[in-house]
Scaffold this motif. Structure first.
Motif, mmCIF file in Angstrom:
data_model
loop_
_atom_site.group_PDB
_atom_site.id
_atom_site.type_symbol
_atom_site.label_atom_id
_atom_site.label_comp_id
_atom_site.label_asym_id
_atom_site.label_seq_id
_atom_site.Cartn_x
_atom_site.Cartn_y
_atom_site.Cartn_z
ATOM 1 N N ASP A 242 -7.085 -28.054 -13.404
ATOM 2 C CA ASP A 242 -7.271 -29.175 -14.466
ATOM 3 C C ASP A 242 -8.936 -29.261 -14.493
ATOM 4 O O ASP A 242 -9.705 -29.375 -13.659
ATOM 5 C CB ASP A 242 -7.017 -30.534 -13.937
ATOM 6 N N GLU A 243 -9.326 -28.808 -15.831
ATOM 7 C CA GLU A 243 -10.819 -28.896 -16.228
ATOM 8 C C GLU A 243 -11.474 -30.265 -16.585
ATOM 9 O O GLU A 243 -12.607 -30.285 -16.868
ATOM 10 C CB GLU A 243 -11.148 -27.701 -17.285
ATOM 11 N N ASN A 244 -10.778 -31.374 -16.583
ATOM 12 C CA ASN A 244 -11.146 -32.642 -17.048
ATOM 13 C C ASN A 244 -11.973 -33.319 -16.167
ATOM 14 O O ASN A 244 -12.794 -34.221 -16.585
ATOM 15 C CB ASN A 244 -9.885 -33.476 -17.260
ATOM 16 N N SER A 268 2.095 -29.384 -18.202
ATOM 17 C CA SER A 268 1.239 -30.572 -19.083
ATOM 18 C C SER A 268 1.320 -31.843 -18.099
ATOM 19 O O SER A 268 2.020 -32.033 -17.253
ATOM 20 C CB SER A 268 2.252 -30.703 -20.232
ATOM 21 N N ASN A 280 -2.520 -33.068 -21.856
ATOM 22 C CA ASN A 280 -3.000 -31.798 -21.951
ATOM 23 C C ASN A 280 -2.051 -30.849 -21.324
ATOM 24 O O ASN A 280 -1.032 -31.155 -20.829
ATOM 25 C CB ASN A 280 -4.346 -31.798 -20.697
ATOM 26 N N LEU A 282 -1.485 -26.246 -20.210
ATOM 27 C CA LEU A 282 -1.691 -24.822 -20.011
ATOM 28 C C LEU A 282 -0.704 -24.003 -19.599
ATOM 29 O O LEU A 282 0.273 -24.269 -19.396
ATOM 30 C CB LEU A 282 -3.019 -24.743 -18.862
ATOM 31 N N THR A 291 -5.013 -18.930 -15.060
ATOM 32 C CA THR A 291 -4.519 -20.122 -16.097
ATOM 33 C C THR A 291 -5.351 -19.968 -17.397
ATOM 34 O O THR A 291 -6.382 -19.347 -17.409
ATOM 35 C CB THR A 291 -4.941 -21.422 -15.507
ATOM 36 N N THR A 294 -7.639 -25.117 -20.469
ATOM 37 C CA THR A 294 -6.852 -26.365 -20.897
ATOM 38 C C THR A 294 -6.874 -26.868 -22.282
ATOM 39 O O THR A 294 -8.195 -26.857 -22.883
ATOM 40 C CB THR A 294 -7.438 -27.770 -19.814
#
Length: 476
Positions: A242-244, A268, A280, A282, A291, A294
């Motif tokens: 997760d890049e968030n 998701s 979100n 990926l 991966t 995202t």
């Protein structure tokens, strides 16, 4: 007198190109409100849909099986005296492989009750007795998957009293759920602890198992993956996907979903890092263990809205996501369907429900013919469902097929004739999406019988180059 209707498919017919909108049936109820309607789940057992119905008031769980045109009377899977933990954000899970179907649930009291599994060996027609998974440890939020040999693998959270030190563990059965292996922690490489109110997702294909969960590292609540390629003996790969870096103090009570598709795992989840709750997604490549970036679903020109509870399904090249979406002061069910990779773009998003009241908590499944979509509808106190036939997809930009098709309307039991078209196959669906006639066709003019009963039908014709056209057929 014979009346011929000559059509150019591009202008008059609904031509399906590169994942256009699905044609969903009119919503129906899986069962009446006696069986419950909270957080439904749907799964395929040998291509036959099964729907889990959860009664939050009584703690009872039921499974309803598709009979080709509707759902049979639901079968109760919880024993007398046992109440399952059920809420809008968490509850029972179901998984299948062939005729082996498993339902897993946590019993009340939710913090200290046991986790149970029930097994069906006949595709969900009947279920056996409950089998206890855990001993006297604090657990919650179970999920389940089925290995290639038909045995279940389970995942759940265990923790110390007062929900301290939560972690996710996995256990594998080799005897169809009667006993399970020792619990193996799959979140020990993640910093901090797991999000103690966020359900997880578990998927399996052969001996490959992918576990997805939300972590909590000083209120950074990212999605993580743990991967096993040896049937759950080890999970050497654990990774933040997760890049968030979503920073939130309060517990979001929502977790990921995942599905295998073509050598990849699609996952998701909801994140509020962008300001509003957004879906979100990926792809995770099982070969390279890399991966994709995202991405967020349906972000263009929609203003302020809220999304949650994404659910995924795949069959062949078809991939679909369903989620609940609030854009007009009320929750509705939306989907995105594609046959392309990467998984989803923002060009094939479709609103499915638009009724008064709320429609939310969707789930979705696909077999070789249809999409089955279910959701929770509190106003009616029912689980609603719709179906949509799958069609071949193509990247052709402007197909034109000259076709003569007559008569329409037609008499019951009469013949419909086609001339001048390179037809590969023809299918007739009734108004509920059930196939009533299907045949392969060659390149010469074709003749097909109309249905015996008056009504409105959908005629689907597949041409060369995977061009698929659909037309309403009236029988009277």
């Amino acid at each position: 007198m014979k009346y011929a209707l000559t059509l150019f498919v591009l202008l008059t017919w609904s031509v399906l190109i590169s994942a256009q909108n699905l044609d969903f049936s009119t919503p129906g109820a899986v069962a009446d409100d006696d069986y419950g309607y909270t957080r439904p789940r749907v799964v395929m057992a040998n291509m036959i849909p099964l729907v889990v119905l959860n009664n939050q008031s009584t703690g009872e769980i039921f499974v309803a099986r598709w009979n080709g045109s509707s759902f049979d009377q639901p079968v109760k899977v919880t024993p007398e005296g046992v109440k399952a933990a059920i809420d809008n954000w968490m509850g029972p899970d179901i998984a299948s492989n062939g005729d082996d179907v498993y339902v897993i649930f946590k019993s009340e009291p939710e913090a200290s009750g046991y986790i149970y599994v029930v097994h069906s060996s006949d595709g969900g027609k009947t279920f056996g007795d409950t089998m206890r998974v855990n001993g006297d440890v604090n657990t919650r939020l179970p999920s389940i998957a089925v290995l290639g040999d038909g045995n279940p693998v389970v995942m759940f959270m265990q923790f110390q009293p007062n929900f301290l030190e939560p972690e996710y563990v996995v256990a594998v059965s080799t005897d169809k759920g009667r006993t399970f292996s020792d619990f193996l922690t799959v979140s020990d490489n993640a910093p901090g602890e797991v999000c103690d109110c966020c359900p997880a997702a578990l998927v399996a294909s052969g001996d490959t198992i992918a576990a997805f969960y939300r972590n909590n590292d000083n209120n950074i609540r990212d999605a993580w993956i743990a991967l096993s390629t040896d049937g759950g003996k080890t999970f050497p790969m654990q990774q933040d996907i997760d890049e968030n870096n979503w920073n939130i103090f309060s517990c979001p009570s929502t977790g990921p979903d995942a599905v295998f598709s073509g050598g990849k795992v699609i996952t998701s989840w909801m994140s509020g890092a962008a300001g509003n709750p957004r879906i979100n997604f990926l792809e995770f490549d099982l070969g390279t263990q890399q991966t994709s970036a995202t991405a967020m679903i349906h972000t263009e020109g929609q203003g302020t809205f809220s999304q949650n509870y994404p659910r995924l399904a795949a069959f062949g090249s078809h991939k679909i996501m369903a989620w609940q979406d609030n854009r007009n002061n009320g929750w509705d069910v939306w989907i995105s369907h594609t046959t392309n990779s990467p998984f989803i773009t923002n060009k094939n998003v479709q609103q499915v429900t638009n009724e008064s009241g709320f429609q939310f908590n969707p789930d979705v499944a696909i077999n070789n013919e249809k999409v089955f979509l279910v959701w929770q509808e509190p106003k009616a106190k029912e689980v609603k469902y719709v179906t949509a036939p799958l069609a071949a997809q193509s990247g052709i930009s402007s197909p034109t097929v000259n076709l003569s098709f007559y008569p329409n309307p037609a008499e019951p039991g009469s013949l419909i004739q086609f001339e001048g078209a390179a037809i590969l196959s023809t299918t007739i669906f009734d108004a509920r999406g059930k196939v009533v006639w299907s045949s392969e066709k060659s390149d010469h003019p074709g003749v097909i019988p109309t249905p015996e009963h008056p009504g409105i039908y959908i005629l689907r014709i597949k041409f060369r180059d995977d061009v698929v056209a659909r037309q309403k057929l009236v029988v009277r």
